[in-house]
Design an enzyme around this catalytic site. Sequence first.
Site, PDB file in Angstrom:
ATOM      1  CD1 TRP A  95      -2.649   1.654   0.457  1.00  0.00           C
ATOM      2  CD2 TRP A  95      -2.047   1.870   2.594  1.00  0.00           C
ATOM      3  NE1 TRP A  95      -3.383   2.698   0.984  1.00  0.00           N
ATOM      4  CE2 TRP A  95      -3.020   2.852   2.300  1.00  0.00           C
ATOM      5  CE3 TRP A  95      -1.516   1.811   3.885  1.00  0.00           C
ATOM      6  CZ2 TRP A  95      -3.474   3.759   3.244  1.00  0.00           C
ATOM      7  CZ3 TRP A  95      -1.969   2.715   4.823  1.00  0.00           C
ATOM      8  CH2 TRP A  95      -2.938   3.677   4.508  1.00  0.00           C
ATOM      9  CG  ASP A 154      -1.224  -1.871   8.294  1.00  0.00           C
ATOM     10  OD1 ASP A 154      -2.041  -1.624   9.198  1.00  0.00           O
ATOM     11  OD2 ASP A 154      -1.262  -1.323   7.169  1.00  0.00           O
ATOM     12  CE  LYS A 195     -10.156  -0.424   4.049  1.00  0.00           C
ATOM     13  NZ  LYS A 195      -9.196   0.625   4.439  1.00  0.00           N
TER      14      LYS A 195
END
Length: 398
Positions: A131, A212, A247
């Site tokens: 990311w 993460d 999310k």
Amino acid sequence: MFQHVEFYPGDPILGLMDKFAQDPRTDIKVNLGVGVYYDEEGRLPVLECVKTAEAAIANPPRPRGYLPMEGLAGYRSACQRLLFGENSAVVAEGRVATVEALGGSGALKVGADFIRQWFPTAKCYVSTPTWGNHISIFEGAGFEVGKYPYYDPATIGVKFDEMKAFFKGLQAHDVVLLHPCCHNPTGVDLTPAQWDEILQIIKDKQLIPFMDIAYQGFGADMEGDVYAIRKAVELGLPVFVSNSFSKNLSLYGERVGGLSVVCPTAEEAKLVFGQLKFTVRRIYSSPAAHGAYVVDTVMNDPKLFEQWVGEVYEMRDRIRAMRQKLQDVISAKVPGRDFSYFTKQQGMFSFTGLTPEQVARLQSEFAVYMVENGRMCLAGLNSKNVDYVANAMAAVLQ
């Protein structure tokens, strides 16, 4: 005065959203770029457990006071239970320092600043690819950021031997940023056996693992998705974990995340906890309240928690169904090519294998938007558009 300031071209993914919004084609256009979960109707869902929690929080309305620097106690203990287990020994021993943060990004920032201060010679290494904000956050904290081998486009898997060899060449206290599940952007995860090998190398080389996890529950399940985290604890590793509820609670704009640091002793955890609070104080002083109260309410009410887990699995299963449908349609349209990677990958993202030129064709000819490197967010698919997208992808692949 500001003529020397460098131009910022914008974030490519957020810029893609703007371009999608401006596209005048109204018959059908599909946004598969941004990492947001949409339901079968193409809407951002409000989970039922969240509705119940918010109703309880609003009745009666409460004052909007500052939260402590470290956040709500119930929120922090919920993070610890999810990551380390209901009856985790490391939590019972007081060896985990946890602070609430402004989303997963805020947790990464707090962790990066902490490590930079107390391990100033450390370098940070991220997967190839990762990311993009991982790189920006650690560079912004002053780190030299390198990349370790990960994704293999030839096998649509992991360059595992190269990854192991790379880790063996790192220096003590170098930081390795890891994705415990639902790797962003590829969707390609390590197996438990591979995690065992990698974590042993990390231990032997005295590296600092920074895990993460933004999609817990979207891969295997709530427990399976944290295998790597719990294995690291089992091996006695000091480990940083940034987690997010954006999310899996669909609370994107509430900025609900957490940073947990597993320490060798309870005494060290107290020192780390104090410095994490001081780091928060220097950046944003205290975390956001509303989303934190929602998380606290859902996670610490047994009925709401059970309802939440069920809703997460419904989201997970819908994404899996879209993966299967996409694979079936493209396989029929492009015979002789193996598209099984769509169902082998996990989470919201897939590395499709499309070239930048093919991605550009999807956008210009079919109004299907995805990131230039071929990463697609499968949560943008639904029963109304999945056939259209699959046929469009098949057209540019032929």
